[in-house]
Design a protein around this motif. Sequence first.
Motif, PDB file in Angstrom:
ATOM      1  N   CYS B 255     -49.806  -2.850   2.753  1.00 57.50           N
ATOM      2  CA  CYS B 255     -48.493  -2.636   2.145  1.00 57.50           C
ATOM      3  C   CYS B 255     -48.366  -3.420   0.851  1.00 57.50           C
ATOM      4  CB  CYS B 255     -47.372  -2.960   3.134  1.00 57.50           C
ATOM      5  SG  CYS B 255     -47.234  -4.680   3.610  1.00 57.50           S
ATOM      6  N   ARG B 256     -48.907  -4.640   0.852  1.00 56.06           N
ATOM      7  CA  ARG B 256     -48.782  -5.454  -0.365  1.00 56.06           C
ATOM      8  C   ARG B 256     -49.645  -4.879  -1.489  1.00 56.06           C
ATOM      9  NH1 ARG B 256     -49.690 -11.544   0.953  1.00 56.06           N
ATOM     10  NH2 ARG B 256     -48.757 -11.804  -1.127  1.00 56.06           N
ATOM     11  N   ARG B 259     -47.835  -1.935  -3.034  1.00 55.08           N
ATOM     12  CA  ARG B 259     -46.784  -2.347  -3.979  1.00 55.08           C
ATOM     13  C   ARG B 259     -47.364  -2.567  -5.374  1.00 55.08           C
ATOM     14  NH1 ARG B 259     -42.425  -2.474  -5.205  1.00 55.08           N
ATOM     15  NH2 ARG B 259     -41.370  -4.475  -4.986  1.00 55.08           N
ATOM     16  N   ARG B 260     -48.632  -2.947  -5.439  1.00 55.45           N
ATOM     17  CA  ARG B 260     -49.271  -3.251  -6.725  1.00 55.45           C
ATOM     18  C   ARG B 260     -49.906  -2.021  -7.367  1.00 55.45           C
ATOM     19  NH1 ARG B 260     -48.672  -7.555  -3.722  1.00 55.45           N
ATOM     20  NH2 ARG B 260     -48.713  -9.641  -4.629  1.00 55.45           N
ATOM     21  N   LEU B 261     -50.023  -0.944  -6.576  1.00 53.55           N
ATOM     22  CA  LEU B 261     -50.687   0.257  -7.088  1.00 53.55           C
ATOM     23  C   LEU B 261     -49.694   1.392  -7.330  1.00 53.55           C
ATOM     24  CD1 LEU B 261     -53.338  -1.209  -6.562  1.00 53.55           C
ATOM     25  CD2 LEU B 261     -54.163   0.798  -5.367  1.00 53.55           C
ATOM     26  N   GLY B 262     -48.448   1.045  -7.458  1.00 56.57           N
ATOM     27  CA  GLY B 262     -47.449   2.065  -7.786  1.00 56.57           C
ATOM     28  C   GLY B 262     -46.495   2.389  -6.656  1.00 56.57           C
ATOM     29  N   GLY B 263     -46.713   1.827  -5.489  1.00 58.45           N
ATOM     30  CA  GLY B 263     -45.786   2.068  -4.383  1.00 58.45           C
ATOM     31  C   GLY B 263     -44.453   1.375  -4.660  1.00 58.45           C
ATOM     32  N   GLU B 264     -43.369   2.145  -4.648  1.00 59.09           N
ATOM     33  CA  GLU B 264     -42.060   1.528  -4.919  1.00 59.09           C
ATOM     34  C   GLU B 264     -41.273   1.387  -3.627  1.00 59.09           C
ATOM     35  OE1 GLU B 264     -40.336   3.960  -7.964  1.00 59.09           O
ATOM     36  OE2 GLU B 264     -41.842   3.282  -9.432  1.00 59.09           O
ATOM     37  N   ASP B 265     -41.339   2.450  -2.818  1.00 62.95           N
ATOM     38  CA  ASP B 265     -40.642   2.410  -1.531  1.00 62.95           C
ATOM     39  C   ASP B 265     -41.727   2.329  -0.456  1.00 62.95           C
ATOM     40  OD1 ASP B 265     -39.354   2.955   0.818  1.00 62.95           O
ATOM     41  OD2 ASP B 265     -38.685   4.974   0.239  1.00 62.95           O
ATOM     42  N   VAL B 266     -42.161   1.094  -0.162  1.00 59.74           N
ATOM     43  CA  VAL B 266     -43.248   0.883   0.804  1.00 59.74           C
ATOM     44  C   VAL B 266     -42.642   0.307   2.083  1.00 59.74           C
ATOM     45  CG1 VAL B 266     -45.423  -0.315   1.261  1.00 59.74           C
ATOM     46  CG2 VAL B 266     -44.873   0.399  -1.074  1.00 59.74           C
ATOM     47  N   ALA B 287     -45.022 -10.351   2.960  1.00 65.29           N
ATOM     48  CA  ALA B 287     -44.719  -8.927   2.796  1.00 65.29           C
ATOM     49  C   ALA B 287     -43.210  -8.739   2.615  1.00 65.29           C
ATOM     50  CB  ALA B 287     -45.210  -8.141   4.000  1.00 65.29           C
ATOM     51  N   LEU B 288     -42.426  -9.415   3.451  1.00 66.25           N
ATOM     52  CA  LEU B 288     -40.969  -9.299   3.340  1.00 66.25           C
ATOM     53  C   LEU B 288     -40.501  -9.769   1.966  1.00 66.25           C
ATOM     54  CD1 LEU B 288     -39.921 -10.591   6.898  1.00 66.25           C
ATOM     55  CD2 LEU B 288     -39.885  -8.228   6.090  1.00 66.25           C
ATOM     56  N   HIS B 289     -41.149 -10.843   1.499  1.00 68.40           N
ATOM     57  CA  HIS B 289     -40.799 -11.396   0.187  1.00 68.40           C
ATOM     58  C   HIS B 289     -41.045 -10.377  -0.926  1.00 68.40           C
ATOM     59  CE1 HIS B 289     -40.335 -14.331  -2.979  1.00 68.40           C
ATOM     60  NE2 HIS B 289     -41.545 -14.044  -3.439  1.00 68.40           N
ATOM     61  N   GLU B 290     -41.978  -9.473  -0.698  1.00 67.56           N
ATOM     62  CA  GLU B 290     -42.273  -8.447  -1.715  1.00 67.56           C
ATOM     63  C   GLU B 290     -41.468  -7.166  -1.453  1.00 67.56           C
ATOM     64  OE1 GLU B 290     -46.591  -8.353  -1.931  1.00 67.56           O
ATOM     65  OE2 GLU B 290     -46.623 -10.370  -2.801  1.00 67.56           O
ATOM     66  N   ASP B 291     -40.344  -7.340  -0.807  1.00 70.12           N
ATOM     67  CA  ASP B 291     -39.371  -6.262  -0.573  1.00 70.12           C
ATOM     68  C   ASP B 291     -39.952  -5.114   0.233  1.00 70.12           C
ATOM     69  OD1 ASP B 291     -37.685  -7.764  -2.330  1.00 70.12           O
ATOM     70  OD2 ASP B 291     -38.825  -6.884  -3.988  1.00 70.12           O
ATOM     71  N   ARG B 468     -52.777  -6.436  -9.514  1.00 69.14           N
ATOM     72  CA  ARG B 468     -53.394  -6.539  -8.198  1.00 69.14           C
ATOM     73  C   ARG B 468     -54.265  -7.789  -8.066  1.00 69.14           C
ATOM     74  NH1 ARG B 468     -58.469  -4.994  -6.300  1.00 69.14           N
ATOM     75  NH2 ARG B 468     -59.198  -4.075  -8.237  1.00 69.14           N
ATOM     76  N   LYS B 469     -54.809  -8.255  -9.185  1.00 64.63           N
ATOM     77  CA  LYS B 469     -55.752  -9.370  -9.107  1.00 64.63           C
ATOM     78  C   LYS B 469     -55.100 -10.740  -9.323  1.00 64.63           C
ATOM     79  CE  LYS B 469     -59.715  -6.601 -10.315  1.00 64.63           C
ATOM     80  NZ  LYS B 469     -60.689  -6.251 -11.339  1.00 64.63           N
ATOM     81  N   LYS B 470     -53.810 -10.727  -9.588  1.00 71.01           N
ATOM     82  CA  LYS B 470     -53.157 -12.017  -9.855  1.00 71.01           C
ATOM     83  C   LYS B 470     -52.874 -12.729  -8.543  1.00 71.01           C
ATOM     84  CE  LYS B 470     -50.062 -14.547 -12.617  1.00 71.01           C
ATOM     85  NZ  LYS B 470     -50.901 -15.722 -12.459  1.00 71.01           N
ATOM     86  N   GLU B 471     -53.418 -13.917  -8.403  1.00 72.53           N
ATOM     87  CA  GLU B 471     -53.265 -14.652  -7.148  1.00 72.53           C
ATOM     88  C   GLU B 471     -51.809 -15.073  -6.949  1.00 72.53           C
ATOM     89  OE1 GLU B 471     -55.740 -18.127  -6.607  1.00 72.53           O
ATOM     90  OE2 GLU B 471     -55.519 -17.993  -4.434  1.00 72.53           O
ATOM     91  N   VAL B 472     -51.293 -14.825  -5.752  1.00 70.00           N
ATOM     92  CA  VAL B 472     -49.890 -15.102  -5.473  1.00 70.00           C
ATOM     93  C   VAL B 472     -49.661 -16.594  -5.240  1.00 70.00           C
ATOM     94  CG1 VAL B 472     -48.012 -14.717  -3.829  1.00 70.00           C
ATOM     95  CG2 VAL B 472     -49.442 -12.799  -4.567  1.00 70.00           C
TER      96      VAL B 472
END
Lengths: 350, 591
Positions: B255-256, B259-266, B287-291, B468-472
Amino acid sequence: MTYLKPKFHHPDLPKNKLGYTRKYYEGSLSTLCAGCGHDSISAAIVEACFELNIEPHKVAKMSGIGCSSKTPAYFLSNSHGFNSVHGRMPSVATGANLANRDLLYLGVSGDGDSASIGMGQFVHVIRRNLNMVYIVMNNGCYGLTKGQDSATADVGSKNKSGNINQFEGIDLCGLAIELGATFVAQSFSGDKAQLVPLLQAAMSHEGFALVNVLSPCVTFNNNTGSTKSYDYVREHLEATASVDFVPYAEEITTQYEEGETKSIQLHDGSWLELHKLAQGWNPEDKISAINALQNARKHHEILTGLIYLDTDNKELHDLMNTTDVPLNKLTQDVLCPGLEVLESINADLR
Amino acid sequence: MEPTNVNDPEYYHKVVDCQHACPAHTPVPEYIRLIAAEKYTEAYMINWESNVFPGVLGRTCDRPCEPACRRGRVEEEPVAICRLKRVAADFKGEVKALMPKAPQQKNGQKIAVIGGGPAALTVCRDLAPLGYEIHLYDEQSKGGGMMRSQIPSFRLPAEVLDEEVNYILDMGIDAHFNTYVSSLQQILDKSYDAVFVGTGAPRGKDLKDLPGRQEGAANIHIGIEWLASVAFEHTHKIGKKVIVLGGGNTAMDCCRTSRRLGGEDVKVIVRSPFSEMKASPWEIEDALHEDIPILDNHVPKQFVIKDGKLAGMLFEKVKAVYDDQGKRTLVSTGEADVFYEADDVLVAIGQENSFPWIEASCGINFNKWGVPELKEPIFQSSNEKVFFGGDASLGPKNVITAVAQGHQAAISIHLFCQGKPLTERPAPGTNLVSTKMGIHEWSYENDVATDIRYIVPQADKALTLKDRKKEVELGFDVKTAFKEAQRCLNCDVQTVFTASKCIECDACMDICPTNCITFTHNGEESELRTRLFVPAKNLSQDLLVSPTLATGKVMVKDEDVCLHCGLCAERCPTAAWDMQQFFYNVTKAYQ
Ligand SMILES: Cc1cc2nc3c(=O)[nH]c(=O)nc-3n(C[C@H](O)[C@H](O)[C@H](O)COP(=O)(O)OP(=O)(O)OC[C@H]3O[C@@H](n4cnc5c(N)ncnc54)[C@H](O)[C@@H]3O)c2cc1C
Ligand SMILES: Cc1ncc(C[n+]2csc(CCOP(=O)(O)OP(=O)(O)O)c2C)c(N)n1
Ligand code: SF4
Ligand code: SF4
Ligand code: SF4
Ligand SMILES: [Mg+2]
């Protein structure tokens, strides 16, 4: 690299009826020598107060000078305290008690503090039957000033520097009974199973309660040849009876054979249960108590447990017919009852 | 109870809760102290010897050590053990020179290693210094196995993985990447002295029989296959509306990544109740933090197809019902089925083992779960030359377990190649030394810090969701790391009791801040536990029982919540207690 007590406690630490854990009755970290008997007595006081559900703010810790007299810093840090002059704790305790009879007075003294410099004070506070618990942490020496023989050192006891004591040791319990003490007990710092119920009973007793606790000084009086060392005391203990303290309104559960057991009710309704009584000893009889002490002495035994108890006594306030209310709670209308009363007093004097 | 046998190294080992819980038994408190002392290189090497991938694990480990950590029993939260490991990796100096090297002169024996994941790489690392010639075969283009194909770069940057994989490959491993082994028999025919199989659990479970599965195939993806295809840059985007099925860590990564590959409503949609989801709490939190909402108690019923294309999914609403044995069944709530729109669905409902390339002729017996018949810690299969480890051996677990199994398999292979019995395993290396330096002075920090767990800072969501490659996670800075390290209780500094010195003064019992120590009469363990100062209810923690003392009592210490503060030793007049540092190291094949 520290010497501080961590703030954490056991998560399952039991709570007493007031909702406090034992931690709440503790004090700051002891600075006495590691292994000092006095620290065990402090721990026993903590335990007794916890078990009795005592509100710490209703306790006043009174002491003189000595390692023993330092211990009030190491228990009940939420209570009142007064560290007085050497040997003068009894006078300060008397004053405090007369001013506020609502507090539980825990006097802590040493054998030097009580039997040498404070002897005059000691005998008079007993004579007056001040309502207090008077604990002597008795190590047979002046611990704080590096171990000189004290007046409770036994004849023939050898101190750390090899000197044999020539003088008769003062028996604080015998003396206290002689002077009219109404609760006299003796115990050993290394025997909490006995010491804690004795302290609970002493705290529940109304009138003067002496608890003389043999308390080895690990640094200056724990050598071979000393009669106050851990080893010597352990080998020579002789209990008058085993003691159970049963708080007011709790059921007595242990069953013993008749004739072996004696239950004495204390002022606050709690019970002192004595089991396996020593032969010929009756704790409510002065003569038999003194006999028991003398007999033990003759046989080089250290008599422990309850020695003497008189529940039918009048403490100092009753003797002096003082007011029931602590002085700081007396209101102006009581203190200054008005012209009419003054005139009637004056009339009486005419 | 019998007096505790403290000569058995397992007794003190168990007291070090984190190390004991770590499958590789990493000496945690030792490296935490080194971090506090700013000795990051040394801290890294302690880790590297045990767990081979400190930089990777400091970011991604499943952290079985943390729920075990003693700190969690005396306050709310355990020490952030895992994130401290990352600190060692982030701030270390030159380490390569400190690592063992493969000798120029080989020992003449050849080993085939199939798979290039953590288990296989651990075997390589442990055997290369012994002079074995090692041939590694992996289907992927680079080493790392699922650490590369599955764990997304926003949790584990490729540079970190490359560095640690290369330390091993640089030991002269003859690596054949892009090489799928389609026949074990062919490998066996090449007369290797031993073969290690570390091929993982590569097959993702599917919902083959669900209506609509065939018709919607173009937009229905198996989670682990999809993640691999993202990792190897074959897939770059996904639809705006995405449903992820499953409640484990794979679902969280899917899911995360979406979100980085264009998913808006995941959305994550899971059968079980939220509280029973398999994913680690911190992964769910991220995951929750990323809406990303998580809908629980929804059982998939149908892929809904419109105009020959996936339009969404239909779910039955259920609730969990438990029988007397606590066994769960999901029963319908009776409500109407619910439909959720979706452009793509990711199926992340579990992984399986699969060995289509192992022929019957190889003589390897498999059990009913499809994994080879093996015994821990030997890991030898019914073909004595073939050893297994990692997810391929006992089913899918995690990186640290794969490493721990790799160490054991390497020992077995080394013993096997020398013709020695595999049951004669090397004993752990141990050491026990006093930490006493002087009055009130110990060689460890015995002050117990009251700080609560420090939170690891994260990069801004606005940035991380774009790349996608940026470390959280940003990792602790040095100052916070020091403070977090101070929370560790040094459980390896053991309370060592010498009964013959004890004069039973009770000082230790009276001082102990957590009431661990009791002097009492001996008894049966279950009964003795009830008689301690505070009853010892935590049965997973041992009692330290002394021989009988002069008064006939014994000293009993409940290890459960000992703070290792050393006050017992401080207050003991005879030094019957001493605080001694215990070092325990699982011996590796090359040691
Ligand atoms: C999405 C996801 C996220 C995960 N996140 C974490 C995490 O955060 N932390 C954690 O600890 N664990 C995590 N795991 C689990 C972890 O990745 C695995 O448990 C671990 O990698 C197993 O290691 P291994 O050495 O057994 O095999 P693997 O890592 O699975 O490596 C096996 C290798 O063998 C190769 N291979 C297989 N068959 C063949 C063949 N026939 N010929 C040649 N090569 C072959 C594969 O290409 C692969 O490179 C995650 C798993 C998944 C699926
Ligand atoms: C007026 C006065 N005289 C003498 C001293 C010195 N002094 C301090 S403690 C002590 C003896 C204490 O002995 P004890 O009461 O037995 O206490 P212990 O330290 O043994 O517990 C003496 C004599 C003093 N502080 N004050
Ligand atoms: S407090 Fe430190 S040594 Fe103890 S379990 Fe936790 S991390 Fe390990
Ligand atoms: S180190 Fe000693 S005093 Fe401190 S918690 Fe442990 S047993 Fe108690
Ligand atoms: S402090 Fe030392 S001598 Fe005293 S009881 Fe404890 S271990 Fe024994
Ligand atoms: Mg004294």
